[in-house]
Design a protein around this motif. Structure first.
Motif, short mmCIF file in Angstrom:
data_model
loop_
_atom_site.label_atom_id
_atom_site.label_comp_id
_atom_site.label_asym_id
_atom_site.label_seq_id
_atom_site.Cartn_x
_atom_site.Cartn_y
_atom_site.Cartn_z
N ASP A 132 -2.55 5.45 6.10
CA ASP A 132 -3.92 5.11 6.50
C ASP A 132 -4.31 3.70 6.07
O ASP A 132 -4.89 2.94 6.84
N SER A 133 -3.99 3.35 4.82
CA SER A 133 -4.35 2.02 4.34
C SER A 133 -3.53 0.95 5.05
O SER A 133 -4.03 -0.14 5.34
N GLU A 152 -0.21 4.48 1.28
CA GLU A 152 -0.51 5.47 2.32
C GLU A 152 -0.52 4.83 3.70
O GLU A 152 -0.92 3.67 3.85
N ARG A 208 -5.14 0.38 8.39
CA ARG A 208 -6.36 -0.43 8.26
C ARG A 208 -6.01 -1.91 8.09
O ARG A 208 -6.67 -2.78 8.65
N CYS A 229 0.85 -1.17 0.00
CA CYS A 229 0.00 0.00 0.00
C CYS A 229 0.90 1.23 0.00
O CYS A 229 2.07 1.15 0.34
#
Length: 144
Positions: A124-125, A122, A128, A120
């Motif tokens: 944020d991802s 970012e 998650r 990924c």
């Protein structure tokens, strides 16, 4: 001219503790690679890490019986267990009681370390993905 690659060997070895016994010896011996050379190089490359940290390694075997290797960051589960200060995840995640808790800020720290090995772009991802791993291990993700 580039050397011909005959295969890749993926192993997970404790940092600084590689030795010629299984799984290292047989995996490298099969390809005719110098086991002791790999053991010495791997231990030298991982000596800066905490001893015993599970370290994934991808060994590229060449046709002239030489090799190169890349070490990756330890698995998500290792970091999550360490952050929650527990020995192992739940045997029945989603049912029964939770086994530990991790905070969002701990997940962000882990994501920063793991970023280069995650698929990924970012933070944020990545957070998650780590939160999903934590829940799959029977942990609770709390704000903070």
């Amino acid at each position: 001219m580039a050397k011909k690659i005959v295969g890749y060997i993926k192993l997970q070895i404790p940092a600084g503790k590689a030795n010629p016994s299984p799984p290292v010896g047989p995996a490298l011996g099969q390809r005719g690679l110098n086991i002791m050379a790999f053991v010495k190089e791997f231990n030298a490359a991982t000596q800066g890490m905490e001893p015993g940290t599970p370290t994934p390694v991808v060994i590229t075997a060449f046709s002239d019986r030489t090799f190169s290797f890349i070490t990756k960051t330890p698995p998500n589960t290792y970091f999550l267990l360490k952050a929650a200060k527990i020995e192992k995840g739940s045997t029945t995640p989603g049912k029964g009681p939770t086994v530990g808790r991790v905070t969002k800020s701990q997940l962000v720290e882990i994501a920063k370390v793991k970023m280069k090995d995650m698929n990924c772009t970012e933070i944020d991802s990545a957070v998650r993905m780590l939160a999903g791993s934590a829940r799959a291990m029977g942990m609770t993700v709390v704000e903070g």
